[in-house]
Write a protein that holds these residues in place. Sequence first.
Motif, PDB file in Angstrom:
ATOM      1  N   GLY A 199      11.218   2.415  -2.750  1.00 56.40           N
ATOM      2  CA  GLY A 199      12.479   2.851  -3.370  1.00 56.40           C
ATOM      3  C   GLY A 199      13.260   3.792  -2.455  1.00 56.40           C
ATOM      4  N   SER A 254       0.819  -1.218   0.000  1.00 53.61           N
ATOM      5  CA  SER A 254       0.000   0.000   0.000  1.00 53.61           C
ATOM      6  C   SER A 254       0.859   1.278   0.000  1.00 53.61           C
ATOM      7  CB  SER A 254      -0.984   0.003   1.172  1.00 53.61           C
ATOM      8  OG  SER A 254      -0.272  -0.084   2.374  1.00 53.61           O
ATOM      9  N   ASN A 255       2.144   1.127   0.274  1.00 51.54           N
ATOM     10  CA  ASN A 255       3.053   2.285   0.202  1.00 51.54           C
ATOM     11  C   ASN A 255       4.174   1.991  -0.791  1.00 51.54           C
ATOM     12  OD1 ASN A 255       2.146   4.087   2.615  1.00 51.54           O
ATOM     13  ND2 ASN A 255       2.235   2.011   3.440  1.00 51.54           N
ATOM     14  N   ILE A 256       3.822   1.347  -1.877  1.00 52.65           N
ATOM     15  CA  ILE A 256       4.845   0.857  -2.805  1.00 52.65           C
ATOM     16  C   ILE A 256       5.746   1.978  -3.344  1.00 52.65           C
ATOM     17  CG2 ILE A 256       3.417   0.928  -4.939  1.00 52.65           C
ATOM     18  CD1 ILE A 256       5.606  -2.061  -3.988  1.00 52.65           C
ATOM     19  N   ASP A 257       5.185   3.171  -3.464  1.00 49.22           N
ATOM     20  CA  ASP A 257       5.984   4.293  -3.971  1.00 49.22           C
ATOM     21  C   ASP A 257       7.091   4.704  -2.999  1.00 49.22           C
ATOM     22  OD1 ASP A 257       3.752   4.989  -2.364  1.00 49.22           O
ATOM     23  OD2 ASP A 257       4.098   7.107  -2.825  1.00 49.22           O
ATOM     24  N   GLN A 258       6.950   4.299  -1.755  1.00 49.50           N
ATOM     25  CA  GLN A 258       7.977   4.695  -0.769  1.00 49.50           C
ATOM     26  C   GLN A 258       9.056   3.627  -0.563  1.00 49.50           C
ATOM     27  OE1 GLN A 258       6.475   6.446   2.890  1.00 49.50           O
ATOM     28  NE2 GLN A 258       4.488   6.703   1.906  1.00 49.50           N
ATOM     29  N   ILE A 266       9.047   3.212   6.260  1.00 49.56           N
ATOM     30  CA  ILE A 266       7.916   3.806   5.533  1.00 49.56           C
ATOM     31  C   ILE A 266       7.040   4.641   6.476  1.00 49.56           C
ATOM     32  CG2 ILE A 266       5.709   3.211   4.410  1.00 49.56           C
ATOM     33  CD1 ILE A 266       7.254   0.890   3.014  1.00 49.56           C
TER      34      ILE A 266
END
Lengths: 521, 192
Positions: A301, A295-299, A383
């Motif tokens: 990286g 659910s926080n895949i953008d974070q 995260i």
Amino acid sequence: MYKEINMIKTRKFMPLFLLAFSTTALAEEMSEFGQAVDSLSKSVDGFFSDYTGWFVSLIFKSVPIGEASFPLIVGWLLVAALIFTIYFGFVQFKRVGLAINIIKGKYTDPNSKEEGEVSHFQALTTALSGTVGLGNIAGVGVALAIGGPGATFWMILCGLLGMASKFCECTLGVKYRTILPSGVVSGGPMYYLSQGLSEKGLGGLGKILAIGFALMCILATLGAGNMFQANQAHAMLTYAFDVPSEYGVITGIVLASLVFSVIVGGMPSIASVTERIVPWMAALYVGMALIVIVSNIDQVGPAFASIVEGAFTGAGVVGGFIGALIQGLKRATFSNEAGVGSAAIAHSAVKTKEPVTEGLVSLLEPFIDTVVICTMTALVIIIAGLNVAPFDGNGLTGVTLTAASFTETAGVFKYLLALAVIMFAFSTMISWSYYGLKAWTYLFGEGKSTEFIFKVLFCLFVVLGATIQFGAVIDFSDAALFAMSIFNIIGLYFLMPIVKKELHSFIARIKSGEIKTYDTK
Amino acid sequence: MNENDNETETVTIDLTRTLLRDGPKFLSHKAVVMGDIAFLRPTITAMLFCVIYIVVGIFLMSLATYQLLVLSKYDFAIFLGGFGIAICTFGISLIQPFLSRVSFDRKTGVFNNHKDRDVKLKNIISLQINNKVIQRKHALNYACYELNLLTEHGRRINILNHNDQQQLLQDAELLGSFLGVEVNDCRREIVL
């Protein structure tokens, strides 16, 4: 008639009046009880800090490196893992395929399996459900609170190198196990240190190392395998439900009662229930971590970037990157127990004629435990962003940091985590009680009274662990666990040629066709 | 007509096989003979270990009630109550088998264990002692022993299941002479 109705009404409401009265009286009692418990907690904590401080200082004797104090014991474990990795020709990377084939049953005749026999796959899932525990939850919380995000990098490295240590000790655990006529297996470092070194003409040294290991194993059982678990179980209750920390004694008594019934009574049912629940708790934990990460895949990286950056800069960490490294290595070892010797006790009970197969299967544990699951916990914490510099451990730490980070995504996670933590703590205490008991009986001999003394002592420490403060518990737990590695690793250096010979023989027999392969599809 | 129908089917009963997979790591029952009745008496320690769960369960439920009524902490009350109910129910389920008496009655000529269909004593042809190793996922393994009976119709029923070998051997002898049947020692070497 009216009187009768009144009587009926009175009878009806009487229990409610009684309940209200009794709960008010109970509230007053509880207030006094809280004060008494608080004072007991403080005195126990003070007593404990005073009497174990010397032991902690001795085990964590440090040398100054830059701004940080580098504990020699951490270097000892790291160097050992490096040596084993090189000596076994990077077995953890080159023989992963072989390990997976063993788990898949490629070298096991499907028709020869006896009733009740534990397959390597079952053995691995068993070991994993036992490995996933508070080390992955609370341990990572501590590592990141003191070592910053960079500690994760060193945890991963330690996990990868630790695979070779685990391979070595688990192979020896099976090779030198003792099987009694009744079928009871006794194995572990006590046995390979004494018997293995005796074969090499170093019986005296082997005996000393075995005794030293057994002593430290007992202390680690009472520390890492007991007090730390009870302490963190109550810390989780405090976080999730605002239970005052002074009520740890109640958590301790409840846990100790249940542990007592299992280890003293040997109740089969509760052990079976725990065995069935714990893998689901492990799956629940991994599932929750995956939900947070996805659910926080953008974070993810940027989180990995902060792990790599923090590992080499140590920004915000006392002692810079050395500080991050120390915390990463310490907590990884606490979680995967590679080089410590405890896993060899558990793995020695497997049904196999080839010791090296168990070593190969066991090397996957640090990978899954530390490289995969600890990293997942670390990602959740990073995260959530609750762990901010300076990383001095004064803010959220341990299980509280991990729980708070999970709760950032969904409030319900704290309740599920509380459930998982209590189950993990309970099952870990049961496992470690047997490790400790094996060490205890090795030193003091088998016998009902000597075993009973240990079991009662163990239960008392459950109450102590839940009562006293975090600092004293974690210091003692760490010291005792790391102390086991001193004796274990000395022995492993002497015995590693035997493991190498076993590995080469196994591979040669596979190549020659002496060990048959079976279709696993 | 099928050729096989004329053949007598032979069934072999493996007496070395244990009947139960699990077993306690303590002495759960002792055999007692009183006149025409032989029965299994549960040990006090075994009962006490079951009672621990009931006591802990009730304690947690009381705490949950306190949390609910006095402190209005609904979440903690549900959490504690859930644990309490689970542990208490578990304790009750554990103690139940100890409360029902397993007996061999020569007057009625029946063996009754409150689980299986009653067996006529005259149909019991032998007793077997079996051994097994209980493997725990989170603990080390231990030896456990069974005393089983065999009827002339080929049924095998468990009588005793615990880890006190010496007591089990004594009880097997006692029950064997009470029933007037042979006791077969079917213990085998278990290679791990």
